[in-house]
Design a protein around this motif. Structure first.
Motif, PDB file in Angstrom:
ATOM      1  N   UNK A   1      -1.646  -0.508   9.508  1.00 44.44           N
ATOM      2  CA  UNK A   1      -3.080  -0.494   9.258  1.00 44.44           C
ATOM      3  C   UNK A   1      -3.479   0.734   8.436  1.00 44.44           C
ATOM      4  N   UNK A   2      -4.423   0.563   7.513  1.00 44.33           N
ATOM      5  CA  UNK A   2      -4.862   1.699   6.678  1.00 44.33           C
ATOM      6  C   UNK A   2      -5.822   2.597   7.457  1.00 44.33           C
ATOM      7  N   UNK A   3      -5.373   3.054   8.604  1.00 43.65           N
ATOM      8  CA  UNK A   3      -6.233   3.754   9.545  1.00 43.65           C
ATOM      9  C   UNK A   3      -5.507   4.993  10.036  1.00 43.65           C
ATOM     10  N   UNK A   4      -6.204   6.104  10.156  1.00 42.18           N
ATOM     11  CA  UNK A   4      -5.604   7.267  10.805  1.00 42.18           C
ATOM     12  C   UNK A   4      -6.540   7.781  11.877  1.00 42.18           C
TER      13      UNK A   4
ATOM     14  N   UNK B   1      -7.105   7.765   4.570  1.00 44.65           N
ATOM     15  CA  UNK B   1      -7.134   6.387   5.062  1.00 44.65           C
ATOM     16  C   UNK B   1      -8.457   5.718   4.698  1.00 44.65           C
TER      17      UNK B   1
ATOM     18  N   UNK C   1       0.816  -1.194   0.000  1.00 43.76           N
ATOM     19  CA  UNK C   1       0.000   0.000   0.000  1.00 43.76           C
ATOM     20  C   UNK C   1       0.859   1.257   0.000  1.00 43.76           C
TER      21      UNK C   1
ATOM     22  N   UNK D   1       1.196   1.026  12.475  1.00 45.95           N
ATOM     23  CA  UNK D   1       1.699   1.637  11.248  1.00 45.95           C
ATOM     24  C   UNK D   1       1.423   0.794  10.011  1.00 45.95           C
TER      25      UNK D   1
END
Lengths: 398, 304
Positions: free
Chosen positions: A83-86, A158, A1, A81
């Protein structure tokens, strides 16, 4: 990603998630699915486990049991770090040793995105802070810092954006503005938003779906309007707005309504709006659904009437007036009346009747408790007093 | 900023304070100013004057008169230039080693042990504990440990790292070891102070923003603990440069490991006061230049 943006939001799925800390359980067997592109709010009082849920999704805590899936991919064991998460943190957590611009481009740079600087400026323009890009976070006001925190998260596009009470420190005008901004960002990019808050108004105005959380469980979940109009538990009825609640036995059941004996009066509730249809039940109605009468109204089919009662308090709140009415044998009733005329229609001490349409009533799922705990305003203070009382009772027994 | 671990530059009250109160400030400052004048400025002036003295009229040993004999400096540089370089090299190496050992230690005490305050205090006491014993004794103890017939040398000879004729005492190794060992607490404590206050939410935010463990260290933890690192390196480097115990031949050194401090010591006891003073001044300048450059750079934002 690395080097790419997520094209759209992703589903978030929590399967049987439990989180225990030494000494207490923060979350108990939580199952939750948040569809991609939705704006989901977790609403609850402090200590209900909502922030822990958020931290579990972000990867900052590890669940004791259960799985977390983002876009169908199991991320239970992934590091934050990866994970596609913010997250927009409640404390902002802006890096004090970097400029505002440095903060915003931090995530992009870590992912090796070449146009980090332009994208960061773009995100700062979105929150109207591009003119302070060169400053340190400490030189900004609380509201500005919060917007930087928002820009720092949103700029990464994200799949899932987590918001931990992100609008708490803003004044009302800025708050509205940011709410709209968030909504437009969300619909524009199609991100999935998970918003954690204790502010029911914020949750209801912004989210498509609200889950009311209490003591580590989700009490009820649904569209804001549905939650408000048809609460299923005492907690939801009182946490989300105010409710007038009564407890009594079901005396008869008709085709589409049931009659409950409340202090000797037969109060009707629609069957499909009640969770339980036999035995002792708790029923309720929202204060703004009540109508105040100065004379006993004609009894009509489809209308419940309580009274006579005495007005014990009148408070003017601008668009409406709040009356507290004491009907013998019942908890104090709260009535919100639109200010259709100048001045209150009843003064304290006046004898009044209260009525509402049968279809506005609702029946709750809770097992009634022995104490008369369904006072109209179950605010945090009363809850605290009750809890202390209960603890003291337990101590006495021991 | 560089000395952030020692002093907090509080809010600037000078503008707000009423003018007539200023005599209070003067009274409070007076002892400090008198102390500095008596113990720092006066000896420094005396030292500078001494460094330019020339031998007295009757040429008796140790008798000098005030003059402007700049040749003292030429002689100091000419005779001891190599020793200055060695001093700088040893101190720098000891500082780097102390930093490499202290940072993880300080991180462990300040961050890892944060949830166990009792253990934290205990380990902190262990760091300070060596101070309870005279450092001369501790350094002598190392001399015994590194002795030719001692356990370390015998072991290293047994496993073939050292040859049968090799030794450790009096080599650069033991001197740098001694310097590192003696100054580690001075490095650890300021770094610990910085790390202990480190807000871990910044580190979490870094992880949330795609920074892996190494990136989190270099871009968040280290910059935020930099004041402690700067204080610690200065507290180690400056005294290490002037140290004359570790490198002395009575302790861990030999004639091959002489440092500037030893020269000053030797010259003084041989009554070459002007030369000794000149070496002192030169050492001071030699330390001051890199230190000022270092502090200026760490105070500026590009290091962050």
């Amino acid at each position: 990603m690395a080097g790419s943006f997520d094209e759209s939001g992703a589903d978030l799925e929590l399967v049987g998630v439990t989180k225990r800390f030494p000494g207490f359980t923060a979350i108990e067997n939580l199952n939750l699915t948040i569809p991609a592109g939705s704006f989901f709010a977790l609403l609850g009082p402090s200590g209900c486990g909502k922030t822990t849920t958020l931290r579990l999704v972000a990867g900052l805590e590890e669940p004791t049991a259960g799985r977390i899936l983002i876009g169908g991919k199991d991320v239970t064991t992934s590091k934050p770090h990866q994970r596609p998460v913010n997250t927009v943190f409640q404390s902002y957590a802006l890096f004090p040793h970097m400029t505002v611009l440095g903060n915003v481009e931090f995530g992009l740079k870590r992912r090796g995105i070449s146009s980090a600087r332009e994208l960061a400026h773009e995100a700062l323009r979105l929150v109207e802070l591009d003119h302070v890009a060169g400053r340190r976070p400490a030189q900004l006001s609380g509201g500005q810092q919060q917007r930087v925190a928002l820009a720092r998260a949103v700029v990464n596009r994200p799949a899932l954006l987590l918001l931990d009470e992100p609008l708490g420190a803003l004044d009302l005008k800025l708050r509205r503005q940011m709410q709209l901004e968030l909504k437009s960002i969300q619909s524009e990019v199609g991100l999935t938003f998970l918003h954690v808050t204790h502010d029911q108004e914020e949750a209801m105005t912004m989210a498509d779906t609200v889950a009311v959380m209490n003591k580590g469980r989700i009490e009820q979940m649904g569209a804001p309007e549905e939650l408000y109009e048809l609460p299923r538990t005492t907690f939801v009825a009182n946490f989300l707005g105010q409710s007038n609640l009564f407890t009594g036995d079901v005396v008869s059941t008709e085709k589409d309504s049931m009659t409950v004996d409340i202090a000797g009066l037969g109060i009707k509730v629609p069957r499909e709006r009640a969770q339980r249809h036999a035995g002792e039940v708790t029923i309720g109605v929202r204060p703004e659904k009540l109508t105040l009468h100065t004379a006993k109204p004609e009894s009509t089919a489809g209308v419940n009437i309580l009274g006579p009662g005495t007005v014990i308090d009148v408070s003017f709140t601008g668009v409406s007036t709040q009356y507290l009415v004491q009907v013998p044998g019942l908890p104090v009733l709260t009535v919100f009346a639109q200010n259709m005329v100048f001045g209150p229609v009843a003064e304290p001490g006046a004898e009044v009747y209260v009525s509402w349409r049968v279809e506005h009533g609702f029946g709750l799922a809770d097992e009634p408790e022995p104490e008369p705990k369904f006072a109209g305003d179950d605010d945090t203070r009363t809850i605290a007093v009750q809890r202390r009382q209960r603890l003291e009772d337990e101590l006495d027994e021991a | 900023m560089a000395f952030g671990a020692f002093a907090n530059s509080g809010p600037d009250l000078s503008a707000a304070a009423p003018r007539r109160r200023s005599y209070v400030a003067i009274i409070l400052l007076a002892p400090g100013v008198v102390y500095l004048l008596a113990t720092f400025v006066a000896p420094l002036v005396s030292l500078v004057l001494t460094s330019f003295k020339e031998p007295g009229g009757d040429f008796e040993v140790g008798e000098y008169v005030y003059a402007f004999r700049w040749e003292n400096y030429a002689e100091a540089i000419g005779r001891f230039g190599e020793i200055f370089l060695r001093t700088f090299g040893y101190s720098l190496l000891a500082t780097i080693l102390a930093l490499l050992i202290s940072y993880p230690l300080a991180y462990f005490i300040g961050v890892t042990l944060r949830r166990f305050p009792l253990w934290q205090s205990l380990v902190l006491i262990l760091v300070i504990a060596p101070f309870f014993i005279s450092f001369l004794l501790r350094t002598l103890a190392w001399k015994a440990i590194f002795a030719d017939e001692g356990p370390v040398v015998s072991f290293l000879q047994a496993i073939g790292i050292l040859g049968p004729e090799d030794y450790l005492n009096g080599t650069a190794f033991t001197v740098i070891f001694g310097l590192t060992y003696n100054y580690i607490p001075f490095m650890t404590l300021p770094i610990y102070t910085s790390l202990e206050r480190l807000d871990l939410r910044y580190v979490e935010a870094g992880g949330d923003l795609y920074a892996g463990p190494a990136q989190r260290f270099w871009r968040i933890i280290l910059p935020l603990s930099l004041p402690g690192v700067v204080s610690g390196t200065l507290l180690t480097f400056i005294p290490a440069s002037g140290d004359y115990v570790n490198a002395s031949k009575d302790f861990l050194g030999s004639t091959n490991t002489v440092m500037a401090g030893n020269v000053i010591n030797d010259m003084f006891f041989q009554s070459f006061y002007p030369l000794s003073a000149a070496v002192s001044i030169l050492l001071m300048i030699a330390i001051l230049i890199p230190v000022v450059a270092y502090v200026a750079r760490s105070g500026s934002e590009d290091l962050l």
